[in-house]
Design an enzyme around this catalytic site. Structure first.
Site, short mmCIF file in Angstrom:
data_model
loop_
_atom_site.label_atom_id
_atom_site.label_comp_id
_atom_site.label_asym_id
_atom_site.label_seq_id
_atom_site.Cartn_x
_atom_site.Cartn_y
_atom_site.Cartn_z
N ASP A 1 26.49 56.66 -10.52
CA ASP A 1 27.48 55.70 -10.99
C ASP A 1 28.31 55.24 -9.80
OD1 ASP A 1 28.64 55.37 -14.22
OD2 ASP A 1 29.71 54.42 -12.56
N ASP B 1 22.52 48.80 -3.47
CA ASP B 1 22.11 49.31 -2.16
C ASP B 1 20.82 50.11 -2.35
OD1 ASP B 1 23.78 51.30 0.43
OD2 ASP B 1 21.72 50.54 0.26
N SER C 1 19.20 44.27 -24.03
CA SER C 1 20.27 43.73 -24.87
C SER C 1 19.72 42.73 -25.87
CB SER C 1 21.33 43.04 -24.00
OG SER C 1 22.20 42.25 -24.76
N TYR D 1 23.08 36.49 -18.24
CA TYR D 1 23.07 37.91 -18.58
C TYR D 1 21.84 38.23 -19.43
CZ TYR D 1 24.32 42.34 -20.80
OH TYR D 1 24.29 43.62 -21.27
N GLU E 1 35.98 44.69 -22.66
CA GLU E 1 35.75 45.30 -23.96
C GLU E 1 34.99 44.36 -24.89
OE1 GLU E 1 39.59 43.03 -24.25
OE2 GLU E 1 38.59 44.30 -22.77
N LYS E 2 34.33 44.94 -25.88
CA LYS E 2 33.63 44.15 -26.89
C LYS E 2 34.52 43.98 -28.12
CE LYS E 2 28.93 44.93 -25.34
NZ LYS E 2 27.54 45.20 -25.74
N LYS F 1 44.28 45.08 -30.61
CA LYS F 1 45.29 44.07 -30.97
C LYS F 1 45.99 44.42 -32.28
CE LYS F 1 42.61 40.43 -28.70
NZ LYS F 1 41.78 39.24 -28.89
N GLN G 1 31.95 33.44 -36.43
CA GLN G 1 30.83 34.04 -35.74
C GLN G 1 30.44 35.34 -36.44
OE1 GLN G 1 34.07 33.21 -34.55
NE2 GLN G 1 33.95 34.07 -32.49
N ARG H 1 24.23 36.70 -35.13
CA ARG H 1 23.19 37.61 -34.62
C ARG H 1 23.16 38.86 -35.48
NH1 ARG H 1 24.13 38.95 -28.77
NH2 ARG H 1 22.94 37.06 -28.34
#
Length: 1015
Positions: free
Chosen positions: A36, A58, A121, A155, A195-196, A204, A224, A293
């Site tokens: 990591d 690297d 993903s 992505y 964050e998702k 919030k 959505q 989705r």
């Protein structure tokens, strides 16, 4: 794949999913190594296994990480929610993630690694499949639908490419691929922009509850839809995949999608609040991702025997409890003011982003330190702008005989503490002076709401007007000027505008000149106006209605009405804003293309009348040609964009590409993307012709719009004839042009004419005034009226009724306001090709009829009931008869069979009577109606065309009946729509009813003869 004797490498093992996997395997006594970029998990969980800390971009770090490893579990990635996975970061994300994967794969092969797991993903799936308002369940094979692949951003593309790269090495490595669908849970990122959605709304909501402020921010309108998978379920799925022999990608997600609004309500409930008491603040301009989705778990269920065990509500409660603990732990050490500030910060989500008699140019330069990655960025951007300004003006300011001067007017919000320093000095002005600009004026602190860029422009323009500057450049501090001598080019262009036509001579300075914006092709960003403009508007550069958007196109469109707007080749580049995200909330001036633009036009016209006794000589007609374009056929587009208007008409071509996957888009943009009279917009997905025309209307600021289909061939004088029609009837609602077809040389194409499908395509030659409607293949409509009329999306995307509805609403509004209806414009001509090259297909006509059947509900005043069924309704009766026969057979075989036999006989009689009647109509009763049809079909082929025309008509009627049935409009069965809307009185309705009566009589006679023969 896994063995407790082998060493397992987990990349990203200090992150969210990788960390959970690492802890689970560690608890089961597997030998682990974690690679990591950070030495410890940010969640505060204990590190497990041995660690390699470094950047996997690297190759040396990768080689060190895989040494002695048997299996690699690759979770490391630059990723997160929409605060980071957006267009501004696309290239960085792609480069970093793909470099990591390639480096790790190469190192694994060299080290003899046996197995390689890759965390992919759901973003790999095509955006075109993930439509608004529906739960799109994506199976693993869907990634190849709608080729070429069009994943979500770079992505998603990188994830898909990496899958393909790994598949190329399946003979050398055991490959396992998991496509994760929105995994969430404790110990994941919950603030900072990465964050998702579940973590964001929980944070919030909990912050709102703790601070007592019942407002929650949401990105988008909340419609959505997503499915979310709890982390414990995802971990279990990964372990089952690793224990299997499945080498193809596998979905790991939930099959139960919810709207983001519902997710927010759940978060509010977890926080202990009532969703009904919450005020949601929707940020529509923020990145949203795809519209819908959902995971299809059919394959993973069959292959791994896995299904999620945790419900979304259970996962949200668990995650919410953890986030509340994190918030309270951080807030506990803060004083009350700091705590309140901290909690308010948590109520918003961040965007993560990985600049003396001389002709005087006033650079109106609002500057802010807000919205940048760091406050220092604003000064770095200003320095970059200053360098480009110095470089590109050096020749002009040193020119002999024609002197130019630059004066910079800085406008800074009064509450920008970073830029305003003690003693009233500011941090921006010294940077400009250091780059050689001595003539810098900093306005007193500007007391406007944040993000009101247009207000800052207005303040700076007033001061520059007082200083008698000549030209006013509406600039931004993140702009880079790329070409030298732009000041002399602008001055020369204004001179050319004033003398462009002897008969249309304008006073010098009337006009607007824009740079060529390389970051927003085709848009007149950062315009330049002359002092004359401020003379006309008493020192105001743009009206107060503008906040931070639309002010620049407003100026361009205003002077376009005098043919005095243009773009110069001098290029600029906008680092932020433009077509992408800005450093402030974008606020559009709603309706500016209507009254504000017309009012400003009147002001300019009144000013010109004071100077010129014949001002109308200079006034031009503005017309925008709107082309919804799915095919992107350059043959047709070249023809459109070669059209030329008269000198008294200003035309802009607005091309709305409705197929984002078209391979011709690049050619289109390369060829026409920088033409100032061409605006190209690309829909994110296929929306249909009506929605694309509506987008064209939104893009337009002209007085009139001319709709053309993307496959028509216009006559060369089309725009001139359109202008002639408009000037002949300037108070009309619109004009219907003529659309012709090539010669009908086949039985099918002749049959299409005979079926009446094309009757209204050339209606302009049949009705001159109050034309009931026209096809959108060639239709002109007045745009600059606030009638609220757009193309209704209730009709099919493929068309059918939307053109009639649009024309009727435009016409009714115009007449109600005391103006005129639609007129014909027969000289405005286009040729429409035969659909599908003339190949036989009835489906188009069927779908049109399904849609236009909805007109009867919308326009009962133009509908009437026919007690005699048409062919489709009669065939429906046959179906009901046969259905009844099937029921009777169960009780009385003989009688049931007789009823069943009657159905086909009756249906055959219906078809035969319709064919017979059409032959009678076209050959005996009304041969004059088709005498001038352009066709080479004769003799027996003509008879065949009549017969096929009857079947096309019946098929269309069936489509209309099916449409009524599907919409539940059962009471409208038997109703007919008067396509002429009363213009020809009741004659069309009477003829249609008579035709049905004759066909019904023929059906009864034929059926009676057959039954009598059989009996």
């Amino acid at each position: 794949m896994l063995s407790k004797e082998d060493l397992i490498l987990i990349t990203g093992g200090h992150g969210f999913i990788g960390g959970h996997i690492a802890r689970r395997l560690h608890a089961e006594d597997y030998r682990l190594r974690v690679a990591d970029i950070v030495p410890y998990p940010s969640s505060g969980q204990p590190a497990v296994g041995e660690a390699v800390v470094g950047n996997l971009c690297d190759p040396l770090i990768c080689a060190e990480a895989v040494r002695g490893v048997s299996v690699v579990l690759h979770f490391a990635a630059t990723m997160g929610g929409m605060g980071i996975i957006h267009a501004d970061n696309d290239f960085i994300i792609y480069q970093e993630n793909h470099t990591m994967t390639l480096n790790l794969l190469a190192a694994s092969k060299a080290a003899g690694v046996r197995g390689f797991f890759y965390a992919s993903s759901a973003c790999v799936y095509p955006q075109s499949l993930q439509a608004t308002g529906t739960d799109v369940s994506l199976s693993e094979g869907d990634v190849w639908k709608d080729p070429p692949p069009h994943p979500q951003g770079l992505y998603g593309l990188e994830k898909l490419v990496s899958e393909l790269v790994l598949s190329q090495h399946a003979s050398l490595l055991q490959i396992r691929i998991a496509r994760f669908h929105n995994v969430f849970g404790p110990w994941g990122t919950w603030y900072g922009g990465r964050e998702k959605a579940p973590a964001a709304v929980l944070r919030k909501a909990i912050a709102a509850q703790l601070i007592g402020d019942l407002s929650v921010e949401l990105w988008g309108d909340g419609t959505q839809r997503r499915s979310f998978c709890f982390i414990d379920d995802a971990v279990e799925a990964v372990l089952r995949l690793l224990a299997s022999d499945c080498s193809t990608p596998v979905n790991i997600g939930s099959e139960h999608a919810v709207s983001i609004q519902r997710l927010a309500d759940m978060a509010v409930e977890v926080a202990g609040l009532d969703p009904h008491t919450i005020s949601y603040h929707h940020l529509l301009e923020r990145p949203l991702g795809v519209s819908s989705r959902n995971s299809d778990n059919t394959f993973v269920r069959a292959t791994l025997g896995w299904e999620p065990e945790f419900t979304l509500a259970e996962g949200m409660r668990s995650t919410g409890e953890w986030i509340r603990g994190e918030i309270e732990a951080r807030a506990s050490s803060l004083g009350e003011p700091e705590r309140a500030t901290f909690l308010r910060t948590l109520q918003k989500s961040d965007m993560v982003n990985l600049a003396a008699d001389a002709i005087t140019f006033a650079i109106l330069l609002p500057i802010t330190s807000r919205g940048s990655r760091t406050q220092q960025d604003c000064l770095d951007n200003l320095a970059r702008f200053a360098r480009s300004l110095r470089t590109t003006t050096a020749d002009d300011v040193s020119r002999l005989g024609e002197r130019y001067r630059v004066r910079v007017y800085l406008a800074i919000d009064e509450d920008d503490a970073f830029l305003w320093q003690l003693g009233g000095e500011n941090a921006a002005e010294p940077i400009l002076r250091d780059h050689g600009f001595a003539d810098v004026t900093t306005l007193p602190p500007c007391a406007h709401p944040r993000g009101h860029v247009c207000a800052l422009w207005r303040d700076a323009a007033r001061r520059a007007y007082e200083d008698k500057c000549d030209y006013y450049v509406l600039m931004g501090d993140d702009v880079v000027l790329q070409d030298a001598n732009w000041m002399s080019c602008i001055h020369r262009t204004f001179t050319e505008l004033s003398v462009q036509d002897h008969d249309l001579r304008l006073p010098h300075g009337v006009g607007c000149v824009a740079f060529t914006d390389m970051s927003f092709p085709g848009m007149p960003t950062f315009p330049v106006v002359h002092r004359t403009h401020l003379d006309i508007f008493h020192g105001e550069v743009v009206p107060d209605a503008f906040t931070n958007q639309d002010g620049d196109p407003f100026l361009y469109q205003l002077y376009r009405r005098w043919g005095a707007s243009t773009m110069i080749p001098s290029r600029i580049h906008n680092g932020l804003g433009g077509s992408s995200a800005a450093r402030y909330n974008k606020t559009h001036a709603t309706g500016w293309t209507f009254r504000p633009l017309d009012n400003a036009t009147n002001v300019v016209a009144a000013w010109m009348r004071c100077r010129d006794p014949e001002p109308e000589l200079a006034r031009k007609l503005t017309l925008d040609v709107v082309i919804p374009c799915y095919r992107v056929d350059m043959h047709y587009i070249d023809a459109f964009l070669s059209l030329r208007p008269s000198p008294t008409c200003e035309v802009m071509f607005i091309i709305i590409v409705d197929n984002p996957c078209s391979p011709h888009i690049h050619e289109l943009l390369e060829k026409y993307g920088r033409r100032p009279d061409v605006r190209i917009r690309i829909n994110a997905k296929n929306l249909g012709a009506s929605a694309s025309r509506n987008r064209g209307l939104q893009e337009s600021a002209a007085e009139w719009v001319h709709f053309l289909d993307d496959d028509v061939t216009p006559e060369s004088g089309l725009l001139v004839e359109a202008e002639n029609a408009i000037r002949a009837h300037p108070d009309a609602a619109g004009f219907v042009g003529s659309a012709y077809f090539p010669s009908a040389d086949t039985i099918f194409t002749a049959a299409v004419h005979l079926a009446g499908v094309t009757f209204f395509w050339d209606i302009a030659e049949k009705i001159s005034e109050d034309v009931p409607w026209g096809v959108t293949a060639n239709l002109i409509a007045r745009r600059n009226v606030l009638d609220g009329v757009v193309f209704s999306l209730q009709f099919p995307k493929t068309g059918g009724g939307e053109d009639i509805d649009y024309c009727r609403r435009k016409r009714d509004f115009s007449v109600a306001e005391g103006h005129k209806p639609f007129y014909s414009a027969p000289n405005v001509k286009v040729t429409h090709p035969w659909w599908s090259g003339g190949r036989r297909s009835y489906w188009r006509f069927y779908m049109w009829s399904k849609g236009d059947g909805g007109l009867m509900r919308l326009y009962p005043e133009h509908s009437y009931r026919d007690i005699t069924p048409n062919a489709a309704e009669s065939l429906l009766v046959c179906c009901l008869v046969m259905f009844a026969g099937c029921i009777v057979v169960a009780f009385d075989l003989s009688r049931g069979l007789r009823i069943l036999r009657a159905g086909p006989i009756l249906a055959l009689s219906i078809l035969l009577s319709n064919v017979t009647h059409d032959i009678l109509r076209h050959l005996a009763l009304h041969p004059d109606r088709v005498r001038h049809m352009w066709t080479t079909v004769r003799g027996v082929r003509w008879l065949c065309a009549i017969i096929e025309g009857a079947f096309i008509r019946i098929f269309s009627e069936w489509g209309r009946l099916v449409g009524l049935w599907e919409r539940g409009e059962y009471t409208l069965i038997g109703m007919r729509f008067d396509w002429f809307c009363g213009v020809w009185g009741d004659a069309p309705a009477r003829e249609e009813m008579m035709n049905n009566q004759v066909r019904a009589a023929l059906t009864i006679i034929q059926s009676a003869l057959v039954f009598s023969f059989l009996c």
